[in-house]
Scaffold this motif. Structure first.
Motif, mmCIF file in Angstrom:
data_model
loop_
_atom_site.group_PDB
_atom_site.id
_atom_site.type_symbol
_atom_site.label_atom_id
_atom_site.label_comp_id
_atom_site.label_asym_id
_atom_site.label_seq_id
_atom_site.Cartn_x
_atom_site.Cartn_y
_atom_site.Cartn_z
ATOM 1 N N ASP A 1 85.574 15.628 54.197
ATOM 2 C CA ASP A 1 84.528 15.015 53.381
ATOM 3 C C ASP A 1 84.373 13.527 53.685
ATOM 4 O OD1 ASP A 1 83.971 17.378 51.652
ATOM 5 O OD2 ASP A 1 86.067 17.102 51.115
ATOM 6 N N TYR B 1 78.108 11.990 48.002
ATOM 7 C CA TYR B 1 78.043 13.265 47.288
ATOM 8 C C TYR B 1 77.627 13.027 45.835
ATOM 9 C CZ TYR B 1 80.885 14.352 51.367
ATOM 10 O OH TYR B 1 81.346 14.476 52.650
ATOM 11 N N ASN C 1 76.022 14.704 43.832
ATOM 12 C CA ASN C 1 76.054 15.875 42.954
ATOM 13 C C ASN C 1 77.469 16.337 42.641
ATOM 14 O OD1 ASN C 1 73.235 16.068 42.847
ATOM 15 N ND2 ASN C 1 73.183 17.224 44.758
ATOM 16 N N GLN C 2 78.453 15.530 43.044
ATOM 17 C CA GLN C 2 79.836 15.924 42.794
ATOM 18 C C GLN C 2 80.078 16.095 41.299
ATOM 19 O OE1 GLN C 2 81.759 16.801 45.157
ATOM 20 N NE2 GLN C 2 83.520 17.303 43.912
ATOM 21 N N MET D 1 78.551 17.525 38.735
ATOM 22 C CA MET D 1 77.452 18.468 38.755
ATOM 23 C C MET D 1 76.769 18.593 37.400
ATOM 24 S SD MET D 1 79.035 21.521 41.066
ATOM 25 C CE MET D 1 80.607 21.487 40.199
ATOM 26 N N LEU E 1 72.571 24.609 38.105
ATOM 27 C CA LEU E 1 72.187 24.396 39.493
ATOM 28 C C LEU E 1 71.401 25.617 39.962
ATOM 29 C CD1 LEU E 1 75.497 22.950 41.000
ATOM 30 C CD2 LEU E 1 73.370 21.718 40.678
ATOM 31 N N PHE F 1 69.486 27.664 43.126
ATOM 32 C CA PHE F 1 69.313 27.872 44.563
ATOM 33 C C PHE F 1 68.457 29.131 44.718
ATOM 34 C CE2 PHE F 1 73.399 25.841 43.884
ATOM 35 C CZ PHE F 1 73.384 24.778 44.776
ATOM 36 N N THR G 1 77.481 25.643 35.422
ATOM 37 C CA THR G 1 78.795 25.132 35.823
ATOM 38 C C THR G 1 79.787 25.023 34.665
ATOM 39 O OG1 THR G 1 77.990 22.853 35.604
ATOM 40 C CG2 THR G 1 77.810 23.893 37.771
ATOM 41 N N LEU H 1 79.839 28.890 44.537
ATOM 42 C CA LEU H 1 79.251 27.559 44.363
ATOM 43 C C LEU H 1 79.560 26.668 45.557
ATOM 44 C CD1 LEU H 1 77.647 25.652 42.602
ATOM 45 C CD2 LEU H 1 79.738 25.082 41.358
ATOM 46 N N LEU H 2 80.770 26.769 46.082
ATOM 47 C CA LEU H 2 81.135 25.999 47.272
ATOM 48 C C LEU H 2 80.219 26.354 48.444
ATOM 49 C CD1 LEU H 2 83.270 24.099 48.698
ATOM 50 C CD2 LEU H 2 84.415 26.212 49.389
ATOM 51 N N ARG I 1 76.608 25.014 47.827
ATOM 52 C CA ARG I 1 76.509 23.552 47.902
ATOM 53 C C ARG I 1 76.689 23.047 49.336
ATOM 54 N NH1 ARG I 1 80.203 20.477 44.205
ATOM 55 N NH2 ARG I 1 78.692 18.810 44.488
ATOM 56 N N ASN I 2 77.052 23.953 50.228
ATOM 57 C CA ASN I 2 77.200 23.590 51.643
ATOM 58 C C ASN I 2 76.306 24.462 52.513
ATOM 59 O OD1 ASN I 2 79.648 21.551 52.013
ATOM 60 N ND2 ASN I 2 80.187 22.971 50.359
#
Length: 229
Positions: free
Chosen positions: A46, A121, A123-124, A126, A130, A132, A139, A162-163, A166-167
């Motif tokens: 990161d 980041y 949005n860390q 959160m 969320l 998508f 969350t 979620l990981l 978010r990527n």
């Protein structure tokens, strides 16, 4: 956050990693630029902290490679014993986001690292919801829905899903997923991760008709891809 640290002074390397670990991050030490570069081809981090002068491959060369081959948004902090304005300007121009002049001070290091991570980041921290595509992540309650229908997932499955979302589009190594979802419990069997990946793929119906596809990356890990309409 996973932070890779390049420094050929063993004592300073240990100090920086100790400070970062104490602040809740996961520091990964490298005393060789070539070793770090080799690892960057296989692992995700990161943030990078680079010593400006390393004998075999300088921090500058590593930084140029990162900016060319990896995400342009990954924060890079460089450490230098040079305090001249020209040297600092040159470092920032080469692609660094910030710098520290040695000797390293604990409170300053933590503050600069936190500032760079917040900027990279945002949005860390959160929001509670969320979205998508058709998927909504709540969350706070760890609830997940697809087209308004709630999906029965465990906490680990929620964290893993979620990981991945978010990527989006980013290949995630098995080591990165393991550390992000299972924290420091790295003794879990390899098949545990694969089982969770399979469950997430099936429960979330990650298929082109729902706009996403979860694909393995050979000998590396996994990547969640968004399918264009």
């Amino acid at each position: 956050m996973r932070i890779a640290v390049l420094e050929d002074d063993t004592n300073l390397l240990e100090l920086v990693c100790s400070i970062l670990n104490s602040a809740g991050h996961s520091a990964h030490p490298f005393s060789s630029g070539k070793e770090m570069l080799h690892n960057l081809r296989r692992e995700n981090y990161d943030m990078l902290i680079l010593d400006w002068q390393v004998p075999d491959l300088s921090g500058t060369e590593v930084m140029h490679w990162v900016r060319e081959k990896l995400s342009s948004t990954i924060p890079i902090l460089f450490m230098t014993s040079r305090s001249g304005e020209d040297d600092i300007v040159a470092g920032l121009a080469a692609g660094a986001d910030d710098y520290m002049i040695k000797p390293i001070r604990r409170s300053e290091l933590v503050a600069r690292v936190q500032a760079l991570l917040r900027r990279a980041y945002p949005n860390q921290h959160m929001p509670e919801h969320l979205e998508f595509g058709r998927y909504i992540f709540e969350t706070r309650s760890a609830r997940l829905s697809l087209s308004g229908q709630f999906i029965d997932v465990t906490q680990k499955e929620f964290d893993l899903a979620l990981l991945l979302f978010r990527n989006l589009g980013r290949p995630l190594s098995r080591a990165y997923i393991l550390e992000a979802v299972w924290s420091r419990d790295i003794e879990i069997p390899s098949r545990t991760m694969d089982t969770h990946i399979s469950r997430v793929r099936n429960k979330l119906q990650l298929r082109p008709e729902n706009g996403f596809r979860l694909a393995p990356v050979y000998s590396y890990g996994y990547r969640l891809e968004q399918i264009p309409d």
